[in-house]
Scaffold this motif. Structure first.
Motif, PDB file in Angstrom:
ATOM      1  N   ILE A 277       0.836  -1.204   0.000  1.00 32.55           N
ATOM      2  CA  ILE A 277       0.000   0.000   0.000  1.00 32.55           C
ATOM      3  C   ILE A 277       0.869   1.251   0.000  1.00 32.55           C
ATOM      4  CG2 ILE A 277      -2.017  -1.077   1.050  1.00 32.55           C
ATOM      5  CD1 ILE A 277      -1.114   0.006   3.766  1.00 32.55           C
ATOM      6  N   ALA A 278       2.181   1.076   0.154  1.00 31.64           N
ATOM      7  CA  ALA A 278       3.117   2.204   0.058  1.00 31.64           C
ATOM      8  C   ALA A 278       4.519   1.641  -0.129  1.00 31.64           C
ATOM      9  CB  ALA A 278       3.062   3.087   1.304  1.00 31.64           C
ATOM     10  N   ASP A 362       1.369  11.143  -2.835  1.00 38.86           N
ATOM     11  CA  ASP A 362      -0.023  10.855  -2.483  1.00 38.86           C
ATOM     12  C   ASP A 362      -0.149   9.845  -1.337  1.00 38.86           C
ATOM     13  OD1 ASP A 362       0.885   8.624  -3.808  1.00 38.86           O
ATOM     14  OD2 ASP A 362      -0.859   8.418  -5.121  1.00 38.86           O
ATOM     15  N   THR A 363       0.964   9.533  -0.677  1.00 44.23           N
ATOM     16  CA  THR A 363       0.949   8.509   0.369  1.00 44.23           C
ATOM     17  C   THR A 363       0.005   8.861   1.507  1.00 44.23           C
ATOM     18  OG1 THR A 363       3.201   7.809  -0.160  1.00 44.23           O
ATOM     19  CG2 THR A 363       2.360   7.244   2.037  1.00 44.23           C
ATOM     20  N   ASP A 365      -2.701  10.787   1.545  1.00 47.98           N
ATOM     21  CA  ASP A 365      -4.100  10.646   1.129  1.00 47.98           C
ATOM     22  C   ASP A 365      -4.475   9.177   0.976  1.00 47.98           C
ATOM     23  OD1 ASP A 365      -4.482  13.368   1.102  1.00 47.98           O
ATOM     24  OD2 ASP A 365      -3.971  13.592  -1.010  1.00 47.98           O
ATOM     25  N   HIS A 366      -3.559   8.401   0.435  1.00 49.06           N
ATOM     26  CA  HIS A 366      -3.857   6.987   0.207  1.00 49.06           C
ATOM     27  C   HIS A 366      -4.002   6.229   1.526  1.00 49.06           C
ATOM     28  CE1 HIS A 366      -4.054   3.190  -1.845  1.00 49.06           C
ATOM     29  NE2 HIS A 366      -2.967   2.746  -1.253  1.00 49.06           N
ATOM     30  N   LEU A 367      -3.075   6.451   2.463  1.00 52.61           N
ATOM     31  CA  LEU A 367      -3.105   5.697   3.720  1.00 52.61           C
ATOM     32  C   LEU A 367      -4.150   6.223   4.697  1.00 52.61           C
ATOM     33  CD1 LEU A 367       0.640   4.877   4.452  1.00 52.61           C
ATOM     34  CD2 LEU A 367      -1.049   3.621   3.118  1.00 52.61           C
ATOM     35  N   ALA A 369      -7.149   6.412   4.153  1.00 54.97           N
ATOM     36  CA  ALA A 369      -8.297   5.508   4.021  1.00 54.97           C
ATOM     37  C   ALA A 369      -8.178   4.304   4.949  1.00 54.97           C
ATOM     38  CB  ALA A 369      -8.424   5.036   2.568  1.00 54.97           C
ATOM     39  N   GLU A 686      -5.707  -4.770   0.530  1.00 60.74           N
ATOM     40  CA  GLU A 686      -6.367  -3.494   0.250  1.00 60.74           C
ATOM     41  C   GLU A 686      -7.528  -3.702  -0.713  1.00 60.74           C
ATOM     42  OE1 GLU A 686      -5.349   0.883  -1.705  1.00 60.74           O
ATOM     43  OE2 GLU A 686      -3.778  -0.635  -1.517  1.00 60.74           O
TER      44      GLU A 686
END
Length: 794
Positions: A277-278, A362-363, A365-367, A369, A686
């Motif tokens: 996820i990252a 964008d990490t 914003d992505h994490l 969630a 995810e």
């Protein structure tokens, strides 16, 4: 509600604040002020100076105190110098310094602050240089640099450029072009420094060239030798400034050692099947489980609006020394900004935290969630996975062995290959032949027409090789036969010793240029096959069918000896890496990074489709309180999901041996979807809410023919010097062929599904009494298509 420990810490910090205030109010007596003034004049009182803190407890093997105390740059007059001296003295009682001493068991009474006044260097470039790679302890020279003053580098505010060099040859193993969006410079009219924006051109260029980097590396080796003799330092950590092409070493201290015994990591076999996820550019060895805690603004911590718990993994843009007192209990740190010497890397080394920095913009914003969800940081692979993934211990000896030179991967010998084929049921000894035969499609029935079509693959395989190697005249079509009893096709076994090592074999001596040409030819063949299949599905004419017959043979000819082709390229790439003394650890990282630059990977796209359907089912499972979900219930209650499953089942290869007459293996696909759904529900995978884009644009990508080379937009470049160019190309080709082979198998399934669609139309239009796919010969199919064309034309 504050714990007893938190209350005690708050009272200590309040007392420290009072002490700092008292120190700042102190007045210098005339004698001391006169001495400082005289020394300042001798430095040249018009020259800016740096007031550097230097405590007696700093720079030990166990505690560097990097950034814990304050230093003040570009002090332009005596008044500001005197003020800065008091600020340096007071910084011994900053919250972060007190917390640091407490955690490291250092008595506060032993901490005595000295202040060093030096002439200010106004460099074009500043940096750090280590005699070891600080994130892995690899014995190489590690250099980081950025424009202007070094404040942004040592504080971790700015992502720098980075180089890793061989300790003996000074060859560059890896270089990273950091973002360097800003830089610090001295103010012109008053004391202090200021932050400036960097031009786009400067951001996209390395701030120093290889010649300068190697000069720094050479000096580091000399410094390391001297400091080892004088002070017993094993490795050194230095700060540098570069002005008018001259390297100035500002300070040297021992590297805080990082243990490499029993390093935790995610199981390497399992990690290949996990979706991260990252990912980041830099990390510390080790792995940890923790709950995702996104902190978008440091002031939220200061104001008490959020707190960091003992199970948290903090996700933020960047951290600095001002975070220290808030980072007392946590599992790890993930940041967008960062470099090998950034704050999270330094504090992570000293506190034993899992750290990944230099992630994509964008990490956060992505994490966000996944706020509060458990995740796994894997420092060895520089990845973050959702959920608590199983961890294994990598012993110090095992880890250090990865720093050894790449071993040459020899191709399979015949005894090993035959043993493998026997295990898979792919060899057979016919009574009328004294030789061993290699059986194709051994596990399923093969329709008569496709038995005939498969026989064309052998000549096509020879044609492929001869198209790129005119000198291979002895590579002949192997003997083959149709085994009607078993409905199989078999060819006489082709010896791997002959294919790869014999002077008459097709791959012995095949050059890089020829290998690239063969890869490109296979890509062209793949496009032709998919295009031809699509045309037949839309217009089942005899001309389109014959085009399919030809493209079928060519595609299977590519698949027939592709494994031997890959073995040749793999051997060449590892031999070059071995001869160039490349470490296995960095060679593996290099190939892994290149794998990530290849956009079109059918296996990856297949997995995305599976996870999307699993996400839909997990939602239905939760909202509709389904206690159990199987394929029968999908057929009965969720026809929309069933339709998606059926579409995916004809796009990808789900089993090793399939015949065109078989129904799409929806049951096998559902098993994979069910496994993914369990992983999503367990918080280990995810979810993908939005349906993945139909990458095939029909059935194949328009970008297929684009050759995948090193991604020039990537910040990281491995082995960038000219003498490594051939290694990069061989190693990249090895990875590309691995992806190509998987793609070929998926495209074969997809193309045949389109052919089946066209043939069913022919069968239904002619109202044939028997299954045209299962029973017809090649001539029967041709005649039926001719009849269909006559009937539809009238």
């Amino acid at each position: 509600m504050k714990t007893k420990k938190a209350k005690l810490q708050a009272s200590v910090f309040a007392l420290c604040s009072d002490i700092r205030t008292s120190i700042l109010k102190l007045q210098f007596d005339d004698d001391l002020k006169g001495e400082i003034s005289g020394a300042h004049e001798r430095l040249g009182n018009r020259n800016p100076v740096a007031c550097r803190s230097s405590a007696t407890t700093e720079d030990t093997h166990d505690a560097s105190f990097a950034g814990q105390h304050d230093t003040f740059l570009n002090q332009r007059n005596l008044k500001d110098v005197l003020s800065s001296i008091k600020k340096c003295w007071a910084s011994i009682f900053t919250d972060r310094a007190v917390e640091y001493r407490t955690r490291n068991g250092i008595a506060h009474a032993d901490a005595i602050m000295c202040v060093v006044i030096q002439n200010m260097v106004e460099p074009e470039v500043s940096g750090t240089a280590f005699s070891t790679e600080i994130s892995t302890s690899f014995p190489g020279i590690h250099v980081a640099a950025l424009y202007g003053l070094g404040e942004g580098l040592v504080s971790g505010e700015i992502t720098s450029d980075e180089w890793l060099l061989n300790r003996d040859s000074f060859d560059v193993i890896r270089q990273v072009c950091g973002s360097k969006r800003e830089y610090y410079q001295s103010r012109k009219s008053r004391s202090g420094i200021e932050l400036k924006k960097t031009s786009l051109k400067m951001q996209n260029e390395l701030c120093i060239n290889h010649e300068m980097v190697k000069a720094i590396a050479s000096q580091i080796r000399r410094i390391q030798s001297v400091y080892r003799i004088l002070f017993g330092y094993e490795d050194v950590d230095t700060e540098i400034a570069i002005k008018k092409g001259k390297v100035i070493f500002l300070q040297c201290r021992p590297v805080v050692e990082q243990s490499t015994s029993d390093v935790l990591t995610v199981n390497q076999i399992e990690s290949k099947n996990l979706d991260s996820i990252a990912t980041g550019n830099y990390s510390l060895l080790g792995a940890a489980h923790g709950r995702i805690k996104v902190i978008s603004d440091f002031n939220l911590l200061v104001q008490g609006k959020c707190a960091i718990g003992k199970d948290d993994i903090v996700v933020t843009t960047k951290t600095s020394n001002y975070w220290n007192q808030y980072l007392t209990e946590l599992r790890g740190i993930i940041t967008v900004e960062g470099s090998p010497t950034a704050h999270p890397m330094l504090i992570g080394r000293e506190r034993g935290l899992a750290v990944i920095c230099g992630c994509s913009v964008d990490t956060l914003d992505h994490l966000r969630a996944f706020e509060g969800n458990w995740c796994t940081i894997d420092g060895l692979n520089k990845k973050v996975y959702l959920g608590k993934q199983p961890l294994v211990k990598c012993s110090g000896e095992e880890f250090q062995s990865r720093f050894g030179t790449v071993e040459i991967e020899r191709a399979l010998n015949d005894s090993d290959n035959i043993r493998y084929l026997e295990k898979m049921g792919r060899v057979h000894q016919y009574p009328d032949s004294g030789s061993m035969w290699w059986v194709h499609q051994p596990n399923t029935y093969l329709s008569p027409a496709w038995l005939e079509l498969m026989c064309g693959q052998y000549e096509a395989a020879v044609d492929h090789i001869k198209a790129v190697r005119n000198d291979v005249v002895d590579f002949q079509v192997p003997s083959f036969r149709i085994d009607h009893e078993r409905s199989k096709v078999a060819s006489e076994y082709l010896s791997y010793d002959y294919l790869l090592t014999s002077s008459k074999g097709p791959y012995k001596g095949m050059t890089l240029k020829e290998c690239v040409a063969l890869r490109d030819r296979y890509n062209i063949v793949s496009c032709s096959f998919l295009s031809t299949c699509q045309k037949f599905s839309q217009n089942p004419s005899l001309a389109n069918w014959k085009a399919y017959e030809s493209s079928f043979r060519m595609l299977h000819g590519a698949i027939y000896t592709h494994h031997a082709f890959r073995e040749h390229v793999k051997t060449q790439s590892t031999k070059l890496a071995h001869d160039l003394n490349i470490s296995q650890f960095h060679f593996d990282q290099f190939q892994s990074d290149h794998m990530g630059t290849i956009d079109y990977q059918e296996d990856t796209l297949f997995r995305l489709d599976i996870i999307h359907i699993a996400t839909l089912l997990a939602e239905k499972h939760e909202s509709e309180n389904e206690t159990f979900m199987n394929l029968d219930s999908i057929r009965e209650y969720y026809p929309d999901i069933l339709l998606k499953l059926e579409k995916i089942a004809i796009k990808y290869r789900l089993s090793k041996d399939t015949d065109i007459a078989q129904e799409p293996p929806v049951d096998q696909l559902f098993e994979k979807v069910a496994e993914a759904m369990i992983q999503i529900q367990a918080g280990k995978l995810e979810p993908i809410m939005v349906e993945p884009k139909d990458h095939t644009k029909g059935y194949f990508p328009s970008s297929l023919l684009k050759v995948n080379e090193i991604n020039s937009t990537s910040a990281t470049e491995w082995f960038p010097e000219a003498e490594y160019q051939e290694l990069r190309r061989w190693a990249n080709l090895s990875i590309e062929l691995r992806v190509q082979m998987c793609n070929l198998h998926h495209w074969k399934v997809r193309g045949n599904a389109m052919i089946k669609q066209g043939l069913i139309e022919v069968q239904e239009h002619l109202n044939l009494p028997k299954n045209i796919l299962k029973l017809s010969s090649l001539q029967d199919i041709r005649e039926s298509i001719t009849d269909y064309c006559i009937m539809t034309s009238t």
